[in-house]
Design a protein around this motif. Sequence first.
Motif, mmCIF file in Angstrom:
data_model
loop_
_atom_site.group_PDB
_atom_site.id
_atom_site.type_symbol
_atom_site.label_atom_id
_atom_site.label_comp_id
_atom_site.label_asym_id
_atom_site.label_seq_id
_atom_site.Cartn_x
_atom_site.Cartn_y
_atom_site.Cartn_z
ATOM 1 N N HIS A 78 0.858 -1.186 0.000
ATOM 2 C CA HIS A 78 0.000 0.000 0.000
ATOM 3 C C HIS A 78 0.893 1.235 0.000
ATOM 4 O O HIS A 78 2.122 1.123 0.081
ATOM 5 C CB HIS A 78 -0.969 -0.011 1.191
ATOM 6 C CG HIS A 78 -0.294 0.068 2.521
ATOM 7 N ND1 HIS A 78 0.590 -0.898 2.970
ATOM 8 C CD2 HIS A 78 -0.349 1.002 3.514
ATOM 9 C CE1 HIS A 78 1.036 -0.553 4.163
ATOM 10 N NE2 HIS A 78 0.489 0.587 4.524
ATOM 11 N N ASP A 82 6.230 4.299 4.980
ATOM 12 C CA ASP A 82 7.099 3.249 5.535
ATOM 13 C C ASP A 82 7.137 2.006 4.644
ATOM 14 O O ASP A 82 7.825 1.037 4.960
ATOM 15 C CB ASP A 82 6.666 2.882 6.958
ATOM 16 C CG ASP A 82 5.214 2.440 7.063
ATOM 17 O OD1 ASP A 82 4.378 2.930 6.267
ATOM 18 O OD2 ASP A 82 4.906 1.598 7.931
ATOM 19 N N HIS A 83 6.398 2.050 3.519
ATOM 20 C CA HIS A 83 6.355 0.907 2.593
ATOM 21 C C HIS A 83 6.852 1.269 1.194
ATOM 22 O O HIS A 83 7.671 0.557 0.630
ATOM 23 C CB HIS A 83 4.928 0.336 2.533
ATOM 24 C CG HIS A 83 4.466 -0.196 3.855
ATOM 25 N ND1 HIS A 83 4.416 -1.534 4.149
ATOM 26 C CD2 HIS A 83 4.080 0.446 4.994
ATOM 27 C CE1 HIS A 83 4.012 -1.707 5.407
ATOM 28 N NE2 HIS A 83 3.796 -0.517 5.932
ATOM 29 N N ASP A 197 -0.416 -4.207 5.852
ATOM 30 C CA ASP A 197 -0.948 -3.389 6.954
ATOM 31 C C ASP A 197 -2.473 -3.436 6.967
ATOM 32 O O ASP A 197 -3.140 -2.475 7.403
ATOM 33 C CB ASP A 197 -0.496 -1.926 6.808
ATOM 34 C CG ASP A 197 0.924 -1.703 7.318
ATOM 35 O OD1 ASP A 197 1.595 -2.693 7.666
ATOM 36 O OD2 ASP A 197 1.362 -0.540 7.358
ATOM 37 N N HIS A 223 0.508 -5.157 10.022
ATOM 38 C CA HIS A 223 0.657 -3.759 10.431
ATOM 39 C C HIS A 223 1.604 -3.581 11.628
ATOM 40 O O HIS A 223 1.289 -2.880 12.590
ATOM 41 C CB HIS A 223 -0.732 -3.171 10.732
ATOM 42 C CG HIS A 223 -0.782 -1.680 10.738
ATOM 43 N ND1 HIS A 223 -1.897 -0.991 11.106
ATOM 44 C CD2 HIS A 223 0.163 -0.746 10.425
ATOM 45 C CE1 HIS A 223 -1.662 0.309 11.035
ATOM 46 N NE2 HIS A 223 -0.418 0.482 10.611
ATOM 47 N N HIS A 224 2.742 -4.281 11.588
ATOM 48 C CA HIS A 224 3.808 -4.075 12.593
ATOM 49 C C HIS A 224 3.373 -4.434 14.024
ATOM 50 O O HIS A 224 4.004 -4.006 14.987
ATOM 51 C CB HIS A 224 4.301 -2.611 12.575
ATOM 52 C CG HIS A 224 4.382 -2.020 11.209
ATOM 53 N ND1 HIS A 224 5.403 -2.306 10.344
ATOM 54 C CD2 HIS A 224 3.546 -1.179 10.534
ATOM 55 C CE1 HIS A 224 5.204 -1.661 9.192
ATOM 56 N NE2 HIS A 224 4.078 -0.979 9.285
ATOM 57 N N LYS A 251 7.126 1.880 17.096
ATOM 58 C CA LYS A 251 6.073 1.674 16.089
ATOM 59 C C LYS A 251 5.603 0.238 16.168
ATOM 60 O O LYS A 251 6.408 -0.691 16.162
ATOM 61 C CB LYS A 251 6.663 1.970 14.700
ATOM 62 C CG LYS A 251 5.757 1.673 13.557
ATOM 63 C CD LYS A 251 5.147 2.932 12.964
ATOM 64 C CE LYS A 251 4.315 2.581 11.749
ATOM 65 N NZ LYS A 251 5.173 2.266 10.603
HETATM 66 ZN ZN LIG Z 1 3.276 0.287 7.843
#
Ligand SMILES: [Zn+2]
Length: 327
Positions: A78, A82-83, A197, A223-224, A251
């Motif tokens: 997405h 961060d991606h 995520d 999603h981490h 995070k």
């Molecule tokens: Zn993320």
Amino acid sequence: MRIILLLLIAALAASAQSLRIYAIDTEGGKATLYVSPSGESMLIDTGYAGFANRDADRIVKAANEAGVKRINHLVMTHFHADHIGGVPQLLAKLPVDHIYDHGEAVENGAVMAAYLGARKNLPYTVLRAGDSVPVKGLQVDVVSADGKAIKKAMKGGGQANPLCASYKAMEQDKGENAHSLALIITFGKLRISDLGDLFWNQEYDLACPTNLLGTVDLYMTTHHGTKTSGPSQIVHALHPRVALMNNGATKGGSVEAWSTLRQAPGLTDIWQLHYSNVGGKDHNAPEQFIANPAEACTGEWLEVTGLIDGTVTMKNHRNGFSKTYKR
Ligand SMILES: [Zn+2]
């Protein structure tokens, strides 16, 4: 001499039959490199831009150690920073053959513009639920894309899910997470879930009222390990033996995610890319299961070796600690 040669042939044969995965630390982003037994590579996400090429450099370092000279399939789950952030920086360092994503962005900005600028130079495919990423030697199925889940159960799925009765929906996410690609990666009997995520309510669609996905051996936390993903209805139905959390120090790595995982039937261990500050001593995995236990991070990764019979071996690149999870 002959023994050395035989050992070498045996080692080569073993690596040719195993799937290798490198979960690369991008300080709470995502970059996961899959190396198929065919030799083809798939990189899921590229971490952040900036930080003096930090994430692109970490990907290249892991790729070098993996013997990967080019990324055959670059899959963007997405359009969050961060991606997709690291895409232009990565392209400057490593050739990419083909790029895939979920199509139209629902959030736009400078990071998206830079991504689109990079994407236009590459062969490109939009993925929808039910599609697959054509990685030679692996089955990579898209189970959710652009907010829509597959309609029919996968092979091995379709079980009634009694956990659904206790489900509580969250207020719908209006951003990119609800649109994230979600993947099931299959290699022989080995199954891995990597749902990007994907948001809580969209994960529910995959698990309720029937579990469309079946079970997995390895669960990459959605999603981490953030609390707006990973309802027990899907995590417990997936019934993983081992989990890998792509969290950062500040995070993801939520107490809620650990609670769900620790109550998951059949789950043995949780491996983490980072020590999580909010988790503290009570919730973090033991130090040897964490790639980066210190705040002064050196960007260590976790390695996974998967075999066709479903065996998973996890290894901490920092200290060499490893553990095998058989079926
Ligand atoms: Zn993320």
